[in-house]
Design a protein around this motif. Structure first.
Motif, PDB file in Angstrom:
ATOM      1  N   VAL A  64       3.334  -4.278  -0.487  1.00  0.00           N
ATOM      2  CA  VAL A  64       4.297  -4.080  -1.573  1.00  0.00           C
ATOM      3  C   VAL A  64       5.489  -3.260  -1.081  1.00  0.00           C
ATOM      4  N   LEU A  65       6.666  -3.665  -1.519  1.00  0.00           N
ATOM      5  CA  LEU A  65       7.897  -2.915  -1.260  1.00  0.00           C
ATOM      6  C   LEU A  65       8.624  -2.717  -2.580  1.00  0.00           C
ATOM      7  N   SER A  66       9.179  -1.546  -2.755  1.00  0.00           N
ATOM      8  CA  SER A  66       9.964  -1.234  -3.957  1.00  0.00           C
ATOM      9  C   SER A  66      11.339  -0.754  -3.541  1.00  0.00           C
ATOM     10  N   PHE A  67      12.325  -1.191  -4.284  1.00  0.00           N
ATOM     11  CA  PHE A  67      13.701  -0.760  -4.046  1.00  0.00           C
ATOM     12  C   PHE A  67      14.254  -0.244  -5.364  1.00  0.00           C
ATOM     13  N   SER A  96       3.396  -9.171  -1.656  1.00  0.00           N
ATOM     14  CA  SER A  96       2.951 -10.282  -0.811  1.00  0.00           C
ATOM     15  C   SER A  96       1.718 -10.947  -1.415  1.00  0.00           C
ATOM     16  N   TYR A  97       1.832 -12.224  -1.721  1.00  0.00           N
ATOM     17  CA  TYR A  97       0.691 -12.983  -2.244  1.00  0.00           C
ATOM     18  C   TYR A  97      -0.420 -13.053  -1.197  1.00  0.00           C
ATOM     19  N   ASP A  98      -0.047 -13.223   0.058  1.00  0.00           N
ATOM     20  CA  ASP A  98      -1.047 -13.286   1.124  1.00  0.00           C
ATOM     21  C   ASP A  98      -1.862 -11.988   1.186  1.00  0.00           C
ATOM     22  N   LYS A  99      -1.185 -10.851   1.030  1.00  0.00           N
ATOM     23  CA  LYS A  99      -1.894  -9.565   1.046  1.00  0.00           C
ATOM     24  C   LYS A  99      -2.759  -9.400  -0.202  1.00  0.00           C
ATOM     25  N   ILE A 100      -2.313  -9.912  -1.340  1.00  0.00           N
ATOM     26  CA  ILE A 100      -3.141  -9.863  -2.552  1.00  0.00           C
ATOM     27  C   ILE A 100      -4.484 -10.540  -2.272  1.00  0.00           C
ATOM     28  N   GLY A 108     -13.410  -6.528  -2.791  1.00  0.00           N
ATOM     29  CA  GLY A 108     -14.391  -7.065  -3.722  1.00  0.00           C
ATOM     30  C   GLY A 108     -13.925  -7.104  -5.166  1.00  0.00           C
ATOM     31  N   ILE A 109     -12.620  -7.331  -5.359  1.00  0.00           N
ATOM     32  CA  ILE A 109     -12.072  -7.427  -6.717  1.00  0.00           C
ATOM     33  C   ILE A 109     -11.323  -8.751  -6.857  1.00  0.00           C
ATOM     34  N   SER A 110     -10.942  -9.082  -8.052  1.00  0.00           N
ATOM     35  CA  SER A 110     -10.212 -10.326  -8.282  1.00  0.00           C
ATOM     36  C   SER A 110      -8.783 -10.202  -7.752  1.00  0.00           C
ATOM     37  N   PRO A 111      -8.182 -11.318  -7.368  1.00  0.00           N
ATOM     38  CA  PRO A 111      -6.778 -11.274  -6.951  1.00  0.00           C
ATOM     39  C   PRO A 111      -5.869 -10.716  -8.050  1.00  0.00           C
ATOM     40  N   GLU A 112      -6.179 -11.014  -9.302  1.00  0.00           N
ATOM     41  CA  GLU A 112      -5.360 -10.509 -10.413  1.00  0.00           C
ATOM     42  C   GLU A 112      -5.406  -8.982 -10.488  1.00  0.00           C
ATOM     43  N   THR A 117      -2.852  -3.713  -9.209  1.00  0.00           N
ATOM     44  CA  THR A 117      -2.907  -2.452  -8.450  1.00  0.00           C
ATOM     45  C   THR A 117      -1.643  -2.285  -7.604  1.00  0.00           C
ATOM     46  N   LEU A 118      -1.233  -3.356  -6.941  1.00  0.00           N
ATOM     47  CA  LEU A 118      -0.013  -3.293  -6.133  1.00  0.00           C
ATOM     48  C   LEU A 118       1.224  -3.123  -7.012  1.00  0.00           C
ATOM     49  N   LEU A 119       1.223  -3.756  -8.176  1.00  0.00           N
ATOM     50  CA  LEU A 119       2.335  -3.582  -9.113  1.00  0.00           C
ATOM     51  C   LEU A 119       2.462  -2.121  -9.521  1.00  0.00           C
ATOM     52  N   VAL A 120       1.351  -1.503  -9.877  1.00  0.00           N
ATOM     53  CA  VAL A 120       1.377  -0.090 -10.274  1.00  0.00           C
ATOM     54  C   VAL A 120       1.924   0.769  -9.142  1.00  0.00           C
ATOM     55  N   HIS A 121       1.471   0.509  -7.941  1.00  0.00           N
ATOM     56  CA  HIS A 121       1.965   1.265  -6.778  1.00  0.00           C
ATOM     57  C   HIS A 121       3.491   1.120  -6.663  1.00  0.00           C
ATOM     58  N   GLY A 122       3.966  -0.099  -6.795  1.00  0.00           N
ATOM     59  CA  GLY A 122       5.410  -0.335  -6.724  1.00  0.00           C
ATOM     60  C   GLY A 122       6.173   0.336  -7.846  1.00  0.00           C
ATOM     61  N   VAL A 123       5.624   0.291  -9.050  1.00  0.00           N
ATOM     62  CA  VAL A 123       6.277   0.919 -10.201  1.00  0.00           C
ATOM     63  C   VAL A 123       6.369   2.427 -10.008  1.00  0.00           C
ATOM     64  N   LEU A 124       5.307   3.035  -9.487  1.00  0.00           N
ATOM     65  CA  LEU A 124       5.349   4.478  -9.242  1.00  0.00           C
ATOM     66  C   LEU A 124       6.462   4.833  -8.258  1.00  0.00           C
TER      67      LEU A 124
END
Length: 149
Positions: A64-67, A96-100, A108-112, A117-124
């Motif tokens: 994930v990248l945030s700008f 990155s979808y590939d990283k998801i 061991g979690i769903s891609p969704e 989780t990555l979205l939250v990281h980016g939002v922070l």
């Protein structure tokens, strides 16, 4: 509350209602008022590698990248001023979808769930948090947990 989220997701990994819930929870947990516009892009690893190299000088993909556009306003030496029509734009998040897929399998979690989780990281990051040292990293992890639960 985030008033507008633009999602460009050719993989259809994100549900807009779930994204809006996450963004509202992030603002609540961080005690942030106002309305913002966020752009969210889901891309592949080759695209992420290009962006990561261009803007961070790192010649590899990342998850994930945030700008954050608001960073431009913090620098008092910078003469650049956002035009009025962009004042509510918080920034852009690239995931990155590939990283998801890779990380969801490894964790061991769903891609969704991994995508959120990555979205939250980016939002922070858009709201100004970082993890350059262990104290900042603990704070970010704490907020991530609060927002996702």
């Amino acid at each position: 509350m985030v008033s507008k989220i633009i999602i460009v997701d050719q993989y259809h990994i994100f549900d807009k209602n779930e994204v809006n819930k996450i963004l509202a929870m992030a603002q609540q947990v961080l005690d942030i008022n106002g309305s913002y516009e966020i752009e969210l892009y889901v891309i592949d690893d080759p695209q992420m590698k290009i962006i990561n190299y261009r803007y961070r000088g790192i010649n590899q993909s990342t998850d994930v990248l945030s700008f954050a556009l608001k960073d431009l306003k913090k620098n008092k030496k910078d003469k650049f001023v956002l035009p009025d029509k962009f004042q509510n734009k918080l920034g852009q998040i690239f995931i990155s979808y590939d990283k998801i897929i890779q990380q969801s399998s490894a964790n061991g979690i769903s891609p969704e769930k991994e995508a959120l989780t990555l979205l939250v990281h980016g939002v922070l990051h858009l709201f100004g948090l970082d993890h350059k040292n262990s104290t900042e990293e603990k704070q970010m992890k704490k907020f991530e947990k609060q927002i996702l639960n």
